[in-house]
Design an enzyme around this catalytic site. Structure first.
Site, PDB file in Angstrom:
ATOM      1  N   GLY A  44     -21.808  24.701   0.055  1.00 54.22           N
ATOM      2  CA  GLY A  44     -22.918  24.812  -0.888  1.00 54.22           C
ATOM      3  C   GLY A  44     -22.611  25.822  -1.970  1.00 54.22           C
ATOM      4  O   GLY A  44     -21.745  25.610  -2.818  1.00 54.22           O
ATOM      5  N   ARG A  70     -22.365  18.599   3.693  1.00 55.46           N
ATOM      6  CA  ARG A  70     -23.658  19.167   3.334  1.00 55.46           C
ATOM      7  C   ARG A  70     -24.537  18.094   2.686  1.00 55.46           C
ATOM      8  O   ARG A  70     -24.061  17.253   1.909  1.00 55.46           O
ATOM      9  CB  ARG A  70     -23.496  20.340   2.359  1.00 55.46           C
ATOM     10  CG  ARG A  70     -22.645  21.485   2.877  1.00 55.46           C
ATOM     11  CD  ARG A  70     -23.098  22.034   4.230  1.00 55.46           C
ATOM     12  NE  ARG A  70     -24.452  22.490   4.262  1.00 55.46           N
ATOM     13  CZ  ARG A  70     -24.861  23.737   3.957  1.00 55.46           C
ATOM     14  NH1 ARG A  70     -23.961  24.629   3.556  1.00 55.46           N
ATOM     15  NH2 ARG A  70     -26.119  24.076   4.049  1.00 55.46           N
ATOM     16  N   SER A 123     -19.083  27.485   2.302  1.00 53.74           N
ATOM     17  CA  SER A 123     -20.305  26.988   2.933  1.00 53.74           C
ATOM     18  C   SER A 123     -20.513  25.507   2.676  1.00 53.74           C
ATOM     19  O   SER A 123     -21.319  24.866   3.348  1.00 53.74           O
ATOM     20  CB  SER A 123     -21.515  27.769   2.409  1.00 53.74           C
ATOM     21  OG  SER A 123     -21.743  27.461   1.040  1.00 53.74           O
ATOM     22  N   LYS A 130       0.875  -1.180   0.000  1.00 53.83           N
ATOM     23  CA  LYS A 130       0.000   0.000   0.000  1.00 53.83           C
ATOM     24  C   LYS A 130       0.908   1.225   0.000  1.00 53.83           C
ATOM     25  O   LYS A 130       1.504   1.568   1.013  1.00 53.83           O
ATOM     26  CB  LYS A 130      -0.925   0.021   1.210  1.00 53.83           C
ATOM     27  CG  LYS A 130      -1.967   1.116   1.148  1.00 53.83           C
ATOM     28  CD  LYS A 130      -2.885   1.083   2.358  1.00 53.83           C
ATOM     29  CE  LYS A 130      -4.050   2.040   2.159  1.00 53.83           C
ATOM     30  NZ  LYS A 130      -3.652   3.419   1.867  1.00 53.83           N
ATOM     31  N   HIS A 173     -24.946  21.813  12.410  1.00 46.70           N
ATOM     32  CA  HIS A 173     -25.069  23.261  12.566  1.00 46.70           C
ATOM     33  C   HIS A 173     -24.864  23.603  14.039  1.00 46.70           C
ATOM     34  O   HIS A 173     -25.267  22.837  14.919  1.00 46.70           O
ATOM     35  CB  HIS A 173     -26.448  23.744  12.114  1.00 46.70           C
ATOM     36  CG  HIS A 173     -26.720  23.520  10.659  1.00 46.70           C
ATOM     37  ND1 HIS A 173     -26.957  24.541   9.777  1.00 46.70           N
ATOM     38  CD2 HIS A 173     -26.791  22.385   9.918  1.00 46.70           C
ATOM     39  CE1 HIS A 173     -27.168  24.061   8.567  1.00 46.70           C
ATOM     40  NE2 HIS A 173     -27.068  22.742   8.630  1.00 46.70           N
ATOM     41  N   SER A 213     -28.547  28.953  14.017  1.00 46.83           N
ATOM     42  CA  SER A 213     -27.332  28.155  13.853  1.00 46.83           C
ATOM     43  C   SER A 213     -26.839  28.237  12.414  1.00 46.83           C
ATOM     44  O   SER A 213     -27.585  28.595  11.503  1.00 46.83           O
ATOM     45  CB  SER A 213     -27.589  26.690  14.237  1.00 46.83           C
ATOM     46  OG  SER A 213     -28.593  26.126  13.410  1.00 46.83           O
ATOM     47  N   ARG A 262     -26.287  17.748   0.174  1.00 46.22           N
ATOM     48  CA  ARG A 262     -26.545  18.172  -1.198  1.00 46.22           C
ATOM     49  C   ARG A 262     -25.792  17.255  -2.135  1.00 46.22           C
ATOM     50  O   ARG A 262     -24.832  16.589  -1.739  1.00 46.22           O
ATOM     51  CB  ARG A 262     -26.092  19.618  -1.414  1.00 46.22           C
ATOM     52  CG  ARG A 262     -26.712  20.600  -0.433  1.00 46.22           C
ATOM     53  CD  ARG A 262     -26.240  22.012  -0.677  1.00 46.22           C
ATOM     54  NE  ARG A 262     -26.804  22.942   0.288  1.00 46.22           N
ATOM     55  CZ  ARG A 262     -26.755  24.263   0.179  1.00 46.22           C
ATOM     56  NH1 ARG A 262     -26.132  24.801  -0.860  1.00 46.22           N
ATOM     57  NH2 ARG A 262     -27.293  25.038   1.090  1.00 46.22           N
ATOM     58  N   GLU A 291       2.637   1.848   5.033  1.00 41.84           N
ATOM     59  CA  GLU A 291       1.275   2.058   5.489  1.00 41.84           C
ATOM     60  C   GLU A 291       0.528   0.749   5.671  1.00 41.84           C
ATOM     61  O   GLU A 291      -0.369   0.639   6.483  1.00 41.84           O
ATOM     62  CB  GLU A 291       0.536   2.948   4.484  1.00 41.84           C
ATOM     63  CG  GLU A 291      -0.700   3.603   5.052  1.00 41.84           C
ATOM     64  CD  GLU A 291      -1.324   4.581   4.078  1.00 41.84           C
ATOM     65  OE1 GLU A 291      -0.698   4.892   3.060  1.00 41.84           O
ATOM     66  OE2 GLU A 291      -2.452   5.011   4.354  1.00 41.84           O
TER      67      GLU A 291
END
Length: 656
Positions: free
Chosen positions: A523, A593, A521, A50, A468, A585, A595, A188
């Protein structure tokens, strides 16, 4: 199948049954390995090293190579020597899967050297170990078994040897011995692959990873706390004894004590306080911290990623205070071979995964049920990946979550299903989550806080995607310690308008004497965070935030709006100040997120703002990769800021 147009023909033979492609794919997502705690007992498996580097997928068309990262970003220009070596391969078209690494003087992959190479933009030492071939000269090989693909790749690499592009060998030894050897060599771990399996993009049980586990006891030689504070613990100062009996400083760890464990530790520490350090190489003091030294008698257990060249632990995670070993016996533990009849520990510390009953698994002490449930159909991200992310990011996320009341967004049926907004535990207890005393928020159920890595994994187990937080820290919930401005754009605006807006807001805040810190954000845009000393109440703080928004809209009316509603931000950016009231908040730093794409809200510095290309630029894997690669905190100085809202500031934004 040969290649004649760019030199002598290649004599590699494509396996029977390989199908002709309909066209070279523009992008192929890599196959990913599943972390396991022990190797399988049977089956057709082969094992490879690895590599500690960056996963790269190389597309060659017409003799021109394009090198993609795991997430599909074009890094060809960042690795010109590697690209030239790929261009020299005598193939018409191909897709190669490999790992970009820098080797140290002993021939071992050195991840720090790889990161330094990119930082210096001096990537000539990068080599690529190729371990799979997915396409060759018009033929799609992905449905072929691994052993056939690797035989073809081995022949191809044998005919076109290169110091820059190398074949990743597999090893015939049993996997337990290989893991032990990998650990002794400070690698690793190893990757296991089914020899009879096709190539499948995304995470697959046909590829597994067995990682070395670094975890041991440390002597506590002292601790730090906020400058001038009379109580509390910020970090523990860890040490190990050398062979000559001296105590070596080995790094620090944030303990995130519970309300009970914190006072218990201080009670044990008080009798062994001393005036000077017991470390022969004490840490360099930080101005914002007080250092309290201890006789080296207390012992704690931590897991960590690796030892640094300087003898300190990297990314430690605190587990417990230990009473069963004398401090004098604690030294840096040498890596020993794993006995063949013992299981192989997989991964490190609280992110260690072990299979659980009924198809579940455990991360740390939290059982994850339905780990393969897909949360985002676009990316294929699963509940397991969400839990792994929150475990991995905990070190950086927890300081911004500590004792802050939470509001949670749950997606039990994925982000396209119904989302639930939750502020209280309700009927189901969330593993690791603590409840605040009800007197802090009268006439309401107890508020929730997440103060430990286990809490973050517990939230993921409950399918919580977004975290949040309030703008105040318990127990003082009546005085906010920050203001947040959420820049919410008209979707039709170009990204350049967002960058300009953030810079303009910074200029105004600088002019009135407030230092600020930006974050994406996750977003559409940015959040600009202004830390405060806790002097003002909620009404004063919110009124000031509103005044700043109105001031911006007045000064630059063509860019900003301070009035809520889509019709009021056509061609503009709404400066959302409403997040600054009691109980309001904002999505927390490092939160995912809910989304499409599952972007992450990521702290950035003002200096690197222009390099940000979108509000959801960082995915979960990229966020962890970024944090591990940073040498300077983008929000450096955040916790040392001492600023409040003055009368002069209020007048500057139009408050009488």
């Amino acid at each position: 199948m040969g290649r004649w147009s760019r030199g002598r023909p290649i004599t590699v033979v494509v396996p029977p049954g390989a199908r002709g492609g309909t066209g070279l794919p523009a992008l192929i997502q890599p196959q990913l390995a599943t972390l396991v705690d022990r190797p399988p007992k049977g089956g057709d498996w082969s094992y490879e090293i690895k590599f500690d580097g960056y996963r790269v997928m190389t597309r060659i068309e017409g003799g021109v190579a394009t090198i993609f990262t795991r997430n599909g970003h074009d890094w060809t220009e960042r690795m010109p020597r590697l690209a030239d070596a790929c261009n020299a391969l005598q193939v018409d078209d191909a897709w190669l899967d490999g790992e970009a690494v820098v080797l140290d003087s002993s021939g071992q992959p050195d991840f720090n050297a790889l990161q330094n190479a990119f930082d210096r933009r001096s990537t000539a030492e990068i080599v690529m170990f190729v371990f799979d071939i997915l396409w060759l000269n018009g033929t799609d090989l992905r449905e072929q078994p691994l052993r056939a693909r690797r035989a073809l790749l081995r022949d191809l690499m044998a005919e076109q040897s290169s110091d820059v592009i190398r074949f990743s060998e597999d090893f015939p030894q049993d996997p337990v011995s290989l893991v032990a050897s990998a650990c002794k060599m400070k690698l690793e771990g190893i990757i296991g692959k089914r020899g009879d399996a096709p190539y499948r993009s995304g995470r697959s049980p046909d590829w597994i990873k067995l990682k070395c586990n670094l975890r041991q006891e440390f002597v506590v030689g002292g601790f730090t706390r906020a400058k001038g504070a009379r109580s509390g613990v910020h970090s523990l100062l860890l040490g190990v004894y050398e062979k000559d009996g001296s105590l070596r400083y080995a790094g620090s760890v944030r303990p995130y004590f519970s309300s009970r464990d914190g006072p218990a530790f201080l009670k044990r520490a008080e009798p062994v306080l001393r005036d000077s350090t017991a470390f022969y190489n004490p840490p360099k003091p930080e101005k914002e911290r007080d250092y309290l030294w201890l006789d080296p008698s207390l012992v704690v257990e931590c897991s960590f990623l690796e030892w640094t060249p300087g003898g300190e632990v990297r990314h430690p995670i605190f587990h417990a205070v230990r009473d069963d070993k004398p401090a004098s016996a604690i030294s840096e533990e040498p890596m020993v071979a794993v006995e063949t009849d013992e299981p192989v520990e997989a991964d490190t510390g609280s992110t260690r995964e072990v299979p659980g009953p009924k198809g579940g698994l455990k991360i740390g002490n939290i059982r994850i049920t339905n780990p393969q449930r897909v949360l985002d159909e676009v990316t294929g991200h699963t509940k397991k990946e969400l839990a792994e992310y929150y475990a991995a990011i905990a070190e950086w996320a927890l300081p911004y979550l500590h004792n802050r009341p939470l509001a949670l967004v749950r997606a039990p049926d994925g982000i396209k299903g119904e989302l639930f907004f939750q502020k209280h535990s309700e009927r189901a207890a969330i593993p690791g989550i603590q409840e605040l005393p009800t007197e802090l928020h009268p006439r309401h159920p107890p508020l929730l806080v997440a103060n430990t890595p286990e809490a973050l994994v517990g939230l993921a187990q409950m399918s919580v995607i977004e975290l949040h937080t309030w703008n105040a820290i318990a127990p003082d919930l009546e005085h906010p310690d920050r203001i947040i401005f959420d820049l919410d754009p008209d979707p039709a605006l170009p990204w350049a308008a967002m960058l300009e807006a953030a810079e303009l807001l910074k200029v105004v805040l600088d002019e009135i004497g407030l230092r600020s810190f930006p974050k994406t954000s996750g977003g559409k845009g940015f959040h600009v965070v202004v830390p405060l000393t806790r002097r003002q109440g909620w009404s004063e703080t919110k009124a000031f935030a509103h005044a700043v928004a109105k001031h911006m809209a007045k000064v630059v009316p063509q860019r900003f709006s301070a009035v809520l509603g889509p019709k009021n931000r056509v061609g503009k950016i709404f400066i959302d100040y409403l997040r600054n009231g009691r109980g309001a908040s904002t999505v927390a730093a490092f939160s995912v997120r809910a989304r499409s794409g599952m972007g992450v809200s990521m702290p950035v510095s003002w200096d690197e703002l222009k390099e940000v290309t979108r509000g959801d630029e960082w995915t979960m894997s990229k966020a962890v990769e970024r944090q591990r690669s940073l040498t300077v905190d983008p929000w450096h100085g955040y916790w040392q800021i001492r600023q409040g809202i003055t009368a002069t500031m209020r007048r500057a934004v139009g408050i009488d």
